[in-house]
Design a protein around this motif. Structure first.
Motif, PDB file in Angstrom:
ATOM      1  N   THR A 104      -3.830   1.417  -3.079  1.00  0.00           N
ATOM      2  CA  THR A 104      -4.675   1.906  -1.996  1.00  0.00           C
ATOM      3  C   THR A 104      -5.389   0.723  -1.353  1.00  0.00           C
ATOM      4  O   THR A 104      -5.619  -0.311  -1.999  1.00  0.00           O
ATOM      5  CB  THR A 104      -5.727   2.916  -2.478  1.00  0.00           C
ATOM      6  N   LEU A 108       0.824  -1.203   0.000  1.00  0.00           N
ATOM      7  CA  LEU A 108       0.000   0.000   0.000  1.00  0.00           C
ATOM      8  C   LEU A 108       0.863   1.260   0.000  1.00  0.00           C
ATOM      9  O   LEU A 108       1.981   1.272   0.518  1.00  0.00           O
ATOM     10  CB  LEU A 108      -0.906   0.012   1.225  1.00  0.00           C
ATOM     11  N   SER A 109       0.310   2.309  -0.539  1.00  0.00           N
ATOM     12  CA  SER A 109       0.980   3.601  -0.514  1.00  0.00           C
ATOM     13  C   SER A 109       0.998   4.143   0.916  1.00  0.00           C
ATOM     14  O   SER A 109      -0.039   4.156   1.585  1.00  0.00           O
ATOM     15  CB  SER A 109       0.245   4.588  -1.427  1.00  0.00           C
ATOM     16  N   LYS A 155       0.973   7.045   1.750  1.00  0.00           N
ATOM     17  CA  LYS A 155       0.097   8.212   1.793  1.00  0.00           C
ATOM     18  C   LYS A 155      -1.361   7.797   1.987  1.00  0.00           C
ATOM     19  O   LYS A 155      -2.170   8.567   2.505  1.00  0.00           O
ATOM     20  CB  LYS A 155       0.238   9.029   0.503  1.00  0.00           C
ATOM     21  N   ASP A 156      -1.671   6.564   1.586  1.00  0.00           N
ATOM     22  CA  ASP A 156      -3.033   6.053   1.735  1.00  0.00           C
ATOM     23  C   ASP A 156      -3.210   5.319   3.061  1.00  0.00           C
ATOM     24  O   ASP A 156      -4.278   5.362   3.666  1.00  0.00           O
ATOM     25  CB  ASP A 156      -3.349   5.093   0.579  1.00  0.00           C
ATOM     26  N   PHE A 157      -2.143   4.674   3.534  1.00  0.00           N
ATOM     27  CA  PHE A 157      -2.227   3.813   4.718  1.00  0.00           C
ATOM     28  C   PHE A 157      -0.969   4.036   5.544  1.00  0.00           C
ATOM     29  O   PHE A 157       0.148   3.803   5.062  1.00  0.00           O
ATOM     30  CB  PHE A 157      -2.332   2.342   4.273  1.00  0.00           C
TER      31      PHE A 157
END
Length: 288
Positions: A243, A217-218, A220-222
């Motif tokens: 994501t 996962l990114s 920035k997303d997680f």
């Protein structure tokens, strides 16, 4: 007859040489949806976090990892589930569940390996066993751990999703080229999980298991990822780009094509929870 699903709490941390993986597994198992019929088993794992891990056969923690993997096999062989939810821990936790399921479903089963990294290293490549676990399942990896695999997979039974191709080490790229394991990069999955569905269809898999390393996962997303550890410099290894919502949607869509019989969630690192527990433990009032 109804199928039997078990929840396997497996806080193995020695493969990643990081006790925080054990804490992440416990929290993950607590917050994940509980289900109505699932029986829960806990794999006994050494919690001697302050003791330096031994270095044997080219990697750290061999003795503990081998004992813990054998314990996981024993639990599964005794309980005889049809489906397994595994809460890790480092990526090593997928070995016993996937090997067990392969013995049950054989050539009708594939593995979807959702990860930013390929996990096919060998001891001469790297010293952390969690980077070898898929190699173990393919008959390579760390020989002393791979030798307990009873039902090895073939490369044709595996597909990567979320692999960061541009960050592959030279030896990883050579191994992947030799094994011919198909993969979909984050860019390949930008329009959805059709590459995964196509792979399931082409191979006529009736069943599949998913290894979901959250580092796919990114950050920035997680947030709860190794690369986001507070007060540490930027990392130089591959960082995920998927994501959470899109990845879960991909798994759900694939489940319409084949039966999802195994799901591992690995390498969850909820830093705020880990750190608040660590800091508050320094206050005597919590230890009275």
């Amino acid at each position: 007859m109804a199928s039997k699903t078990v929840r396997l709490i497996f806080p193995e941390w020695q493969g990643g040489v990081n006790p925080n993986y054990a804490k992440g597994a416990e929290i993950l198992a607590l917050i994940a949806p509980q289900g109505n019929q699932c029986e829960t088993f806990r794999v006994p794992v050494s919690e001697d976090f302050d003791k330096e891990l031994e270095f044997t056969d080219g990697f750290y923690g061999k003795i503990a990892i081998l004992a813990q993997q054998k314990a996981a096999y024993q639990i599964l062989e005794k309980s005889q589930p049809d489906k397994i939810l595994t809460f890790g821990g480092d990526c090593s936790v997928s070995q016993a569940p996937f090997d067990y399921l392969h013995g049950k479903y054989q050539k009708d089963m594939g593995i979807l390996w959702i990860d930013a990294h390929p996990d096919i290293s060998e001891p001469e490549d790297f010293s952390h066993e969690h980077a070898m676990v898929l190699g173990n399942l393919l008959g390579g990896g760390a020989p002393s751990i791979a030798e307990i695999v009873k039902h090895p997979f073939t490369p044709q039974q595996v597909m990567y999703a979320g692999l960061i191709e541009s960050k592959l080490m030279d030896y990883e790229a050579k191994k992947l080229d030799k094994l011919k394991i198909p993969y979909a990069t984050p860019a390949d999955l930008a329009d959805g999980g059709q590459p995964v569905i196509q792979w399931l269809k082409e191979n006529k898999f009736k069943y599949f298991a998913v290894h979901f390393d959250l580092d796919a996962l990114s950050p920035k997303d997680f947030y709860s990822l190794l690369c986001n550890e507070p007060h540490t410099p930027p990392v130089d290894y591959a960082v995920g780009q998927l994501t959470l919502a899109d990845t879960v949607h991909m798994i759900a869509d694939a489940s319409k094509e084949a039966s999802l019989v195994g799901l591992t969630i690995a390498e969850y690192l909820p830093w705020d929870i880990i750190n608040i527990r660590k800091e508050f433990a320094k206050l005597d009032i919590f230890n009275d």
